[in-house]
Design an enzyme around this catalytic site. Structure first.
Site, PDB file in Angstrom:
ATOM      1  CB  VAL A  14       4.235  -2.773   3.246  1.00 23.59           C
ATOM      2  CG1 VAL A  14       3.733  -1.362   3.002  1.00 23.59           C
ATOM      3  CG2 VAL A  14       5.723  -2.870   2.919  1.00 23.59           C
ATOM      4  CD  GLU A  20      10.495 -18.839   8.283  1.00 29.06           C
ATOM      5  OE1 GLU A  20      11.347 -18.123   8.852  1.00 29.06           O
ATOM      6  OE2 GLU A  20       9.582 -19.408   8.889  1.00 29.06           O
ATOM      7  N   GLY A  69       2.100  -1.262  -2.157  1.00 31.46           N
ATOM      8  CA  GLY A  69       2.117  -0.902  -3.576  1.00 31.46           C
ATOM      9  C   GLY A  69       2.678   0.481  -3.845  1.00 31.46           C
ATOM     10  N   GLY A  96       6.089   1.125  -3.134  1.00 30.26           N
ATOM     11  CA  GLY A  96       7.554   0.995  -3.169  1.00 30.26           C
ATOM     12  C   GLY A  96       8.197   0.807  -1.800  1.00 30.26           C
ATOM     13  CG  HIS A  97       6.394   2.280   1.586  1.00 27.84           C
ATOM     14  ND1 HIS A  97       7.183   3.395   1.424  1.00 27.84           N
ATOM     15  CD2 HIS A  97       5.108   2.723   1.592  1.00 27.84           C
ATOM     16  CE1 HIS A  97       6.404   4.464   1.341  1.00 27.84           C
ATOM     17  NE2 HIS A  97       5.139   4.079   1.434  1.00 27.84           N
TER      18      HIS A  97
HETATM   19  C1  ACO Z   1       8.585 -14.101   4.252  1.00 27.43           C
HETATM   20  C2  ACO Z   1       7.226 -13.428   4.284  1.00 27.43           C
HETATM   21  O1  ACO Z   1       6.994 -12.610   5.115  1.00 27.43           O
HETATM   22  S1  ACO Z   1       6.057 -13.876   3.114  1.00 27.43           S
HETATM   23  C3  ACO Z   1       4.746 -12.714   3.317  1.00 27.43           C
HETATM   24  C4  ACO Z   1       5.022 -11.358   2.742  1.00 27.43           C
HETATM   25  N1  ACO Z   1       4.124 -10.372   3.307  1.00 27.43           N
HETATM   26  C5  ACO Z   1       2.826 -10.313   3.018  1.00 27.43           C
HETATM   27  O2  ACO Z   1       2.307 -11.023   2.185  1.00 27.43           O
HETATM   28  C6  ACO Z   1       2.015  -9.307   3.804  1.00 27.43           C
HETATM   29  C7  ACO Z   1       1.144  -8.463   2.919  1.00 27.43           C
HETATM   30  N2  ACO Z   1       1.912  -7.814   1.829  1.00 27.43           N
HETATM   31  C8  ACO Z   1       2.818  -6.860   2.081  1.00 27.43           C
HETATM   32  O3  ACO Z   1       3.107  -6.527   3.210  1.00 27.43           O
HETATM   33  C9  ACO Z   1       3.472  -6.156   0.884  1.00 27.43           C
HETATM   34  O4  ACO Z   1       2.609  -6.171  -0.198  1.00 27.43           O
HETATM   35  C10 ACO Z   1       4.849  -6.777   0.468  1.00 27.43           C
HETATM   36  C11 ACO Z   1       5.829  -6.716   1.612  1.00 27.43           C
HETATM   37  C12 ACO Z   1       4.689  -8.210   0.008  1.00 27.43           C
HETATM   38  C13 ACO Z   1       5.402  -5.936  -0.723  1.00 27.43           C
HETATM   39  O5  ACO Z   1       5.513  -4.600  -0.319  1.00 27.43           O
HETATM   40  P1  ACO Z   1       4.852  -3.407  -1.165  1.00 27.43           P
HETATM   41  O6  ACO Z   1       5.235  -2.144  -0.502  1.00 27.43           O
HETATM   42  O7  ACO Z   1       3.398  -3.666  -1.293  1.00 27.43           O
HETATM   43  O8  ACO Z   1       5.546  -3.576  -2.585  1.00 27.43           O
HETATM   44  P2  ACO Z   1       6.243  -2.406  -3.434  1.00 27.43           P
HETATM   45  O9  ACO Z   1       5.278  -1.280  -3.551  1.00 27.43           O
HETATM   46  O10 ACO Z   1       7.561  -2.087  -2.865  1.00 27.43           O
HETATM   47  O11 ACO Z   1       6.483  -3.058  -4.826  1.00 27.43           O
HETATM   48  C14 ACO Z   1       5.391  -3.115  -5.617  1.00 27.43           C
HETATM   49  C15 ACO Z   1       5.662  -2.974  -7.053  1.00 27.43           C
HETATM   50  O12 ACO Z   1       6.925  -2.452  -7.438  1.00 27.43           O
HETATM   51  C16 ACO Z   1       7.534  -3.347  -8.386  1.00 27.43           C
HETATM   52  N3  ACO Z   1       8.971  -3.220  -8.266  1.00 27.43           N
HETATM   53  C17 ACO Z   1       9.624  -3.070  -7.137  1.00 27.43           C
HETATM   54  N4  ACO Z   1      10.944  -2.924  -7.431  1.00 27.43           N
HETATM   55  C18 ACO Z   1      11.093  -2.985  -8.746  1.00 27.43           C
HETATM   56  C19 ACO Z   1      12.194  -2.905  -9.643  1.00 27.43           C
HETATM   57  N5  ACO Z   1      13.442  -2.683  -9.211  1.00 27.43           N
HETATM   58  N6  ACO Z   1      11.973  -3.054 -10.949  1.00 27.43           N
HETATM   59  C20 ACO Z   1      10.726  -3.292 -11.378  1.00 27.43           C
HETATM   60  N7  ACO Z   1       9.663  -3.356 -10.583  1.00 27.43           N
HETATM   61  C21 ACO Z   1       9.830  -3.197  -9.289  1.00 27.43           C
HETATM   62  C22 ACO Z   1       6.998  -4.645  -7.975  1.00 27.43           C
HETATM   63  O13 ACO Z   1       7.100  -5.619  -8.915  1.00 27.43           O
HETATM   64  C23 ACO Z   1       5.569  -4.262  -7.708  1.00 27.43           C
HETATM   65  O14 ACO Z   1       4.833  -3.999  -8.876  1.00 27.43           O
HETATM   66  P3  ACO Z   1       3.321  -4.472  -9.110  1.00 27.43           P
HETATM   67  O15 ACO Z   1       2.629  -4.696  -7.814  1.00 27.43           O
HETATM   68  O16 ACO Z   1       2.717  -3.329  -9.846  1.00 27.43           O
HETATM   69  O17 ACO Z   1       3.438  -5.703  -9.908  1.00 27.43           O
END
Ligand code: ACO
Length: 469
Positions: A255, A287, A261, A263-264
Site C-alpha cells: 500500500v 510469500e 493504516g 484499511g486498504h
Molecule cells: C508478501 C509481501 O509482500 S511481504 C511485504 C508486505 N508489504 C510491505 O511490508 C510494504 C509496506 N507495508 C504495506 O504496504 C502495508 O502496510 C501492508 C500491505 C503490509 C498492510 O496494508 P495497510 O493498508 O497498511 O493495512 P490496513 O490499514 O489494511 O490494516 C491495518 C490495521 O487494520 C487491522 N485490521 C485489518 N482487518 C482487521 C479485522 N478484520 N479485524 C481486526 N483488525 C483488522 C490490522 O490489524 C491493522 O491494525 P493496526 O495497524 O492498528 O494493528
C-alpha cells in the site's frame, strides 16, 4: 536529475592518493544518512522537504558492500517520486568532491538500481509528467476486471461496508501483468517494492501466470471528470497443481506509504481471498510475509474462522483443558492441534493453509479462555511454550535425538537456532550431553523470550479482533 557540482577530472587522482597516504582516508557517508525519498502527488510539492517522506527499509544495500558513499563533502540527495506518474527525479547537492582513497561513488548508477528507467534526467520532464501522466492509472485500469465493489453485494465474501461514508469510492481491479501497459506500470512500481518490501526482487512480467490487483480511489471533479489515484497493489502468481488444480501465491503486496493504516491492505487481502474461493484454487499462500502483513492477515482470518461452524467446538475442546487443573503438574502434554479433517476442510472451503491456520488457532484458543483467570493463563503459556518448542525441535525430537543449539550471528542473536542430530558413539554422546547441559539454561531463556514475544503478538491480534467485532 541535477548534479549541482561538476565532477573533477580524475586523471591525476592516483598520484594525489599516494601523497596523502592513510592520513586522509575518506570515511564516506552511509546512504541511509544522506538520501531522502519523498512521495509527491503535485508538481508544487517537488523541492519542499515538508512533503511526504518515505521510510525505506535500507538504502545502504544499493551502495556497495559497506553501504557507504565516498568522495563527497556535504552530500545530500533528495529523490522525488511521483504518486501520479510513478517517475522519479534526483536532486543531488554537495560542496565538493575529492578522492580520499576510496574513489568517488557514482551516484546515478546506484540510484538506477532502485529507480530503473523511472529515474528521469531532467527536472522539467519530471515536473511535466504530473500533467502528461495525470490519467496514467485511469487509462490503464480501464481494461481491467473490477472485483470490488462487488456489484452482487457481498456474494463473494467481501463486504462492501468500507464504501459507506467514504469521500471517494474505492475500486479493486484485476489485470494480467504480461500485457504491455500493465507490465510497464509494474516496472514503475518496482522502486516502491525494492524500497519497502524486505528482500524483494522484480518478477518476470512476461510470464502469463502473474496477475496484479490494483486498488484505486476514484474522485469525480465538479467538472464531471474522474480522477483515479493508486492506493496499493498486490502481485499474485497462479501455480499449477497436479493433476487439475492451481494454487495462488501473493508475492508482493504494497500500500502506498501515504495511504497505509487506513484499511486498504486489508481490503486487498479480502478481495484476493474471495478470488481464491470463487476460483476454487487448492489454497492461497503468501510469500515470506512481513511481520505486519502477517498481523493484518491473521486479523482478517480470525473472524472468517470464527464464522465457520466446525471451528468453535474444536477450539473450545482444547480451551476447556486449560480451564481446569495445572498443566505444569501433568506428566504428558495435552493434544492441542486441530484435527487433520478440520485443517483439510478449512483449506478446501476458506483456502487457508495449515501453517496459517495453526497461527490463527493459537489466537482462537486465547480468545476462548478467560484472560483474567490466572491459572488458565499460566496453562495457556505452558501450552504455547510446548508448541513453540515442538515447532523448533520437530515433533519427534526425543526419538531422533535432535537438539537445538544456539548459534551467534550478526543479525538477530536471539532468534538463531540450528538443529542437528547427535552422533551415536558413547564418548560422543557424553560430550554431547555436556554440551546440551551447557546450552540448556540458555535455551530455556531463549525459548521463554520467544514465548513472551508470541504472547504479545497474540494479545495484539485479539485486541484488534475484539475492536472490529
Ligand atoms: C508478501 C509481501 O509482500 S511481504 C511485504 C508486505 N508489504 C510491505 O511490508 C510494504 C509496506 N507495508 C504495506 O504496504 C502495508 O502496510 C501492508 C500491505 C503490509 C498492510 O496494508 P495497510 O493498508 O497498511 O493495512 P490496513 O490499514 O489494511 O490494516 C491495518 C490495521 O487494520 C487491522 N485490521 C485489518 N482487518 C482487521 C479485522 N478484520 N479485524 C481486526 N483488525 C483488522 C490490522 O490489524 C491493522 O491494525 P493496526 O495497524 O492498528 O494493528
Amino acid at each position: 536529475m541535477v548534479l549541482k557540482q561538476s565532477q573533477p577530472d580524475l586523471s591525476s587522482e592516483p598520484k594525489k592518493r599516494r601523497k596523502v597516504g592513510f592520513a586522509n582516508i575518506d570515511a564516506g557517508v552511509e546512504a541511509n544518512e544522506c538520501i531522502n525519498i519523498f512521495l509527491v502527488e503535485r508538481a508544487e510539492e517537488v523541492g519542499s522537504e515538508s512533503s511526504f517522506r518515505v521510510d525505506p527499509i535500507d538504502l545502504n544495500q544499493f551502495f556497495g558492500d559497506d553501504g557507504r558513499i565516498y568522495g563527497y563533502k556535504d552530500l545530500k540527495v533528495n529523490v522525488w517520486f511521483s504518486g501520479i506518474s510513478f517517475r522519479a527525479y534526483a536532486d543531488i547537492t554537495y560542496q565538493s568532491t575529492s578522492d580520499g582513497g576510496k574513489g568517488i561513488t557514482e551516484l546515478i548508477p546506484a540510484l538506477q538500481k532502485i529507480f530503473g528507467e523511472s529515474l528521469l534526467e531532467k527536472k522539467d520532464d519530471f515536473l511535466q509528467s504530473f500533467s502528461t501522466d495525470f490519467h496514467y492509472i485511469r487509462n490503464i485500469i480501464s481494461n481491467g476486471e473490477v472485483l470490488y465493489p462487488d456489484t452482487s453485494k457481498g456474494s463473494n465474501g467481501v463486504s462492501n461496508h468500507q464504501m459507506d461514508g467514504e469521500a471517494a469510492p474505492i475500486e479493486i481491479v484485476l489485470m494480467r501483468l504480461n500485457s504491455l501497459p500493465v507490465g510497464e506500470l509494474y516496472s514503475r512500481l518496482v522502486p516502491l517494492a525494492l524500497l519497502l518490501v524486505d528482500g524483494s526482487s522484480p518478477i518476470d512480467i512476461t510470464d502469463p501466470k502473474w496477475e496484479i490487483f490494483l486498488e484505486v480511489e476514484k474522485k469525480t471533479t465538479q467538472q464531471g471528470d474522474t480522477n483515479v489515484r493508486l492506493l496499493g497493489f498486490a502481485v499474485v502468481y497462479c501455480f499449477y497443481r497436479y493433476p487439475d488444480n492451481s494454487r495462488l501465491r501473493i508475492s508482493q503486496i504494497l500500500v502506498l506509504p501515504n495511504c497505509q493504516g487506513q484499511g486498504h491492505g486489508r481490503r486487498l487481502l479480502e478481495v484476493i481471498n474471495s478470488v481464491a474461493i470463487s476460483e476454487n484454487v487448492y489454497d492461497l499462500t503468501v510469500e515470506e510475509p512481513s511481520d505486519y502483513l502477517q498481523h493484518v492477515r491473521t486479523c482478517i482470518d480470525i473472524p472468517r474462522l470464527l464464522a465457520f461452524e466446525p471451528v468453535k467446538p474444536a477450539v473450545s475442546s482444547v480451551a476447556s483443558q486449560l480451564k481446569e487443573g495445572k498443566l505444569s503438574k501433568r506428566t504428558s502434554s495435552i493434544k492441542s492441534d486441530p484435527s487433520a479433517t478440520l485443517v483439510n476442510t478449512l483449506r478446501e472451503k476458506l483456502k487457508i493453509t495449515k501453517k496459517q491456520f495453526l497461527q490463527c488457532w493459537e489466537v482462537l484458543i486465547y480468545l476462548d479462555i478467560d484472560q483474567n483467570d490466572r491459572n488458565c493463563m499460566e496453562n495457556y503459556r505452558i501450552l504455547m511454550s510446548e508448541r513453540m518448542k515442538a515447532d523448533i525441535l520437530g515433533k519427534d525430537e526425543r526419538k531422533s535425538g535432535k537438539q537445538v543449539i544456539e548459534i551467534p550471528n550478526d543479525y538477530d542473536h536471539d532468534m538463531t537456532f540450528v538443529m542437528f542430530s547427535p552422533p551415536k558413539s558413547k564418548d560422543q554422546v557424553d560430550e554431547n550431553e555436556n554440551q546440551m547441559e551447557k546450552n540448556q539454561d540458555n535455551q530455556d531463556e531463549q525459548l521463554s523470550k520467544l514465548v513472551d514475544e508470541r504472547m504479545e503478538q497474540i494479545k495484539q491480534i485479539a485486541e484488534k479482533v475484539a475492536l472490529h467485532s
